[in-house]
Scaffold this motif. Structure first.
Motif, PDB file in Angstrom:
ATOM      1  N   THR A  45      -2.869  -5.452  56.815  1.00 26.70           N
ATOM      2  CA  THR A  45      -1.755  -6.390  57.018  1.00 26.70           C
ATOM      3  C   THR A  45      -1.098  -6.155  58.379  1.00 26.70           C
ATOM      4  O   THR A  45      -0.737  -7.109  59.081  1.00 26.70           O
ATOM      5  CB  THR A  45      -0.719  -6.230  55.879  1.00 26.70           C
ATOM      6  OG1 THR A  45      -1.343  -6.662  54.665  1.00 26.70           O
ATOM      7  CG2 THR A  45       0.527  -7.068  56.134  1.00 26.70           C
ATOM      8  N   GLN A  87       0.371 -12.062  53.326  1.00 24.69           N
ATOM      9  CA  GLN A  87       0.191 -11.555  51.967  1.00 24.69           C
ATOM     10  C   GLN A  87       1.426 -11.889  51.118  1.00 24.69           C
ATOM     11  O   GLN A  87       1.327 -12.010  49.905  1.00 24.69           O
ATOM     12  CB  GLN A  87      -0.011 -10.028  52.049  1.00 24.69           C
ATOM     13  CG  GLN A  87      -0.595  -9.397  50.821  1.00 24.69           C
ATOM     14  CD  GLN A  87      -1.020  -7.946  51.081  1.00 24.69           C
ATOM     15  OE1 GLN A  87      -0.824  -7.405  52.168  1.00 24.69           O
ATOM     16  NE2 GLN A  87      -1.603  -7.316  50.087  1.00 24.69           N
ATOM     17  N   ASP A 158      -4.439 -13.203  54.679  1.00 25.11           N
ATOM     18  CA  ASP A 158      -4.207 -11.872  54.126  1.00 25.11           C
ATOM     19  C   ASP A 158      -4.253 -11.916  52.602  1.00 25.11           C
ATOM     20  O   ASP A 158      -3.304 -12.306  51.946  1.00 25.11           O
ATOM     21  CB  ASP A 158      -2.855 -11.322  54.612  1.00 25.11           C
ATOM     22  CG  ASP A 158      -2.759  -9.804  54.452  1.00 25.11           C
ATOM     23  OD1 ASP A 158      -3.622  -9.226  53.768  1.00 25.11           O
ATOM     24  OD2 ASP A 158      -1.814  -9.222  55.031  1.00 25.11           O
ATOM     25  N   GLU A 159      -5.370 -11.508  52.062  1.00 23.62           N
ATOM     26  CA  GLU A 159      -5.607 -11.472  50.617  1.00 23.62           C
ATOM     27  C   GLU A 159      -5.240 -12.788  49.931  1.00 23.62           C
ATOM     28  O   GLU A 159      -4.403 -12.811  49.015  1.00 23.62           O
ATOM     29  CB  GLU A 159      -4.865 -10.287  49.988  1.00 23.62           C
ATOM     30  CG  GLU A 159      -5.345  -8.975  50.588  1.00 23.62           C
ATOM     31  CD  GLU A 159      -5.074  -7.758  49.715  1.00 23.62           C
ATOM     32  OE1 GLU A 159      -5.028  -7.909  48.489  1.00 23.62           O
ATOM     33  OE2 GLU A 159      -4.945  -6.669  50.277  1.00 23.62           O
TER      34      GLU A 159
HETATM   35 MG   LIG Z   1      -1.954  -5.723  53.075  1.00 25.49          MG
END
Ligand SMILES: [Mg+2]
Ligand SMILES: Nc1ncnc2c1ncn2[C@@H]1O[C@H](COP(=O)(O)OP(=O)(O)OP(=O)(O)O)[C@@H](O)[C@H]1O
Length: 237
Positions: A45, A87, A158-159
């Motif tokens: 991140t 995220q 991010d994810e």
């Molecule tokens: Mg992360």
């Protein structure tokens, strides 16, 4: 606008004086897809935040296409074509779905909102609901749709699958694959669902304690479970 390349050289960054990212270098050609893997807390991140200008940079360069954006503000990087889906799903809780989407238009006409509803029909059903009334998965879709409306040339994810039901993960990955196939956007995907990430990407970077611990082709990891275990600490299921 066609996709743009991303080139990172010797990047060191963190939060204030704390250094988290150490000497990261990689290049992604225009239209290509890089998966960034790593265990929790390894700096994935922070790397994306640094590409957006949202951390403290201690050294290194970031180039988008032929432009050095290293010293540029976050807003200038967004204008230069970097789209970021964090995220934390940074949607506006007190705006409706449609109002949230409008903030992503970046000068495009309101008629483009239909693209977001085509990508995520659920958002059309919820268009009048406030951000805070959405489920976690719906918030994720909204965050993604809003960023895609801006037609980014480089997309940082991010994810994006975190918290989504498997069937929605399938749909989202199919959507990303279609998007990538257009070659209109370069995609950097941070993801813990390793198998899906390897299916999607054409190159992989593994991070360990803020550094790059491995780079290579997805096929090398898909065929070597022990290597995946060593690098990322979980097997492919
Ligand atoms: Mg992360
Ligand atoms: N705002 C912050 N201030 C100080 N340290 C931070 C901050 N955000 C993250 N860190 C630290 O930086 C390190 C890397 O965190 P980061 O969020 O980049 O990891 P990650 O690989 O994305 O992890 P995850 O898979 O859990 O999302 C961690 O040690 C974390 O504690």
């Amino acid at each position: 606008m066609p996709a743009a390349s991303l080139e990172v050289t010797g990047l060191c960054a963190g939060y204030g004086p704390t250094r988290i990212i150490e000497d990261i270098s990689f290049a992604v050609q225009a239209g290509d897809r890089l998966a960034v893997l790593g265990r929790n807390g390894m700096g994935k991140t922070t790397l994306l935040a640094t590409l957006m200008g949202l951390s403290t940079r201690h050294g290194g360069q970031i180039r988008i296409g032929d432009e050095d954006v290293t010293g540029k503000r976050t807003s200038a990087r967004a204008d230069r074509g970097i789209g970021y889906v964090p995220q934390t799903r940074d949607i506006f809780a007190s705006l409706t779905v449609e109002e949230n989407l409008r903030t992503g238009l970046k000068g495009r006409p309101a008629s483009a909102l239909g693209e977001a509803y085509e990508m995520f029909p659920r958002l059309r059903e919820r268009r009048g609901n406030y951000g805070k009334q959405l489920s976690g998965g719906e918030q994720q879709m909204l965050s993604m749709a809003r960023t895609l409306l801006g037609k980014p040339q480089v997309l940082l994810l991010d994810e994006p699958l975190e918290g989504l039901a498997p069937v929605i993960c399938d749909e989202l990955m199919a959507l990303l694959a279609r998007l990538a196939a257009t070659k209109e956007v370069t995609i950097i995907l941070v993801e813990q669902q390793i198998e899906r990430a390897l299916d999607f990407a054409d190159s992989v970077m593994v991070m360990e304690r803020g550094r790059t611990s491995w780079t290579g082709a997805p096929a090398e990891l898909i065929s070597d479970r022990a290597l995946v275990d060593r690098l990322v600490g979980v097997g492919i299921h």
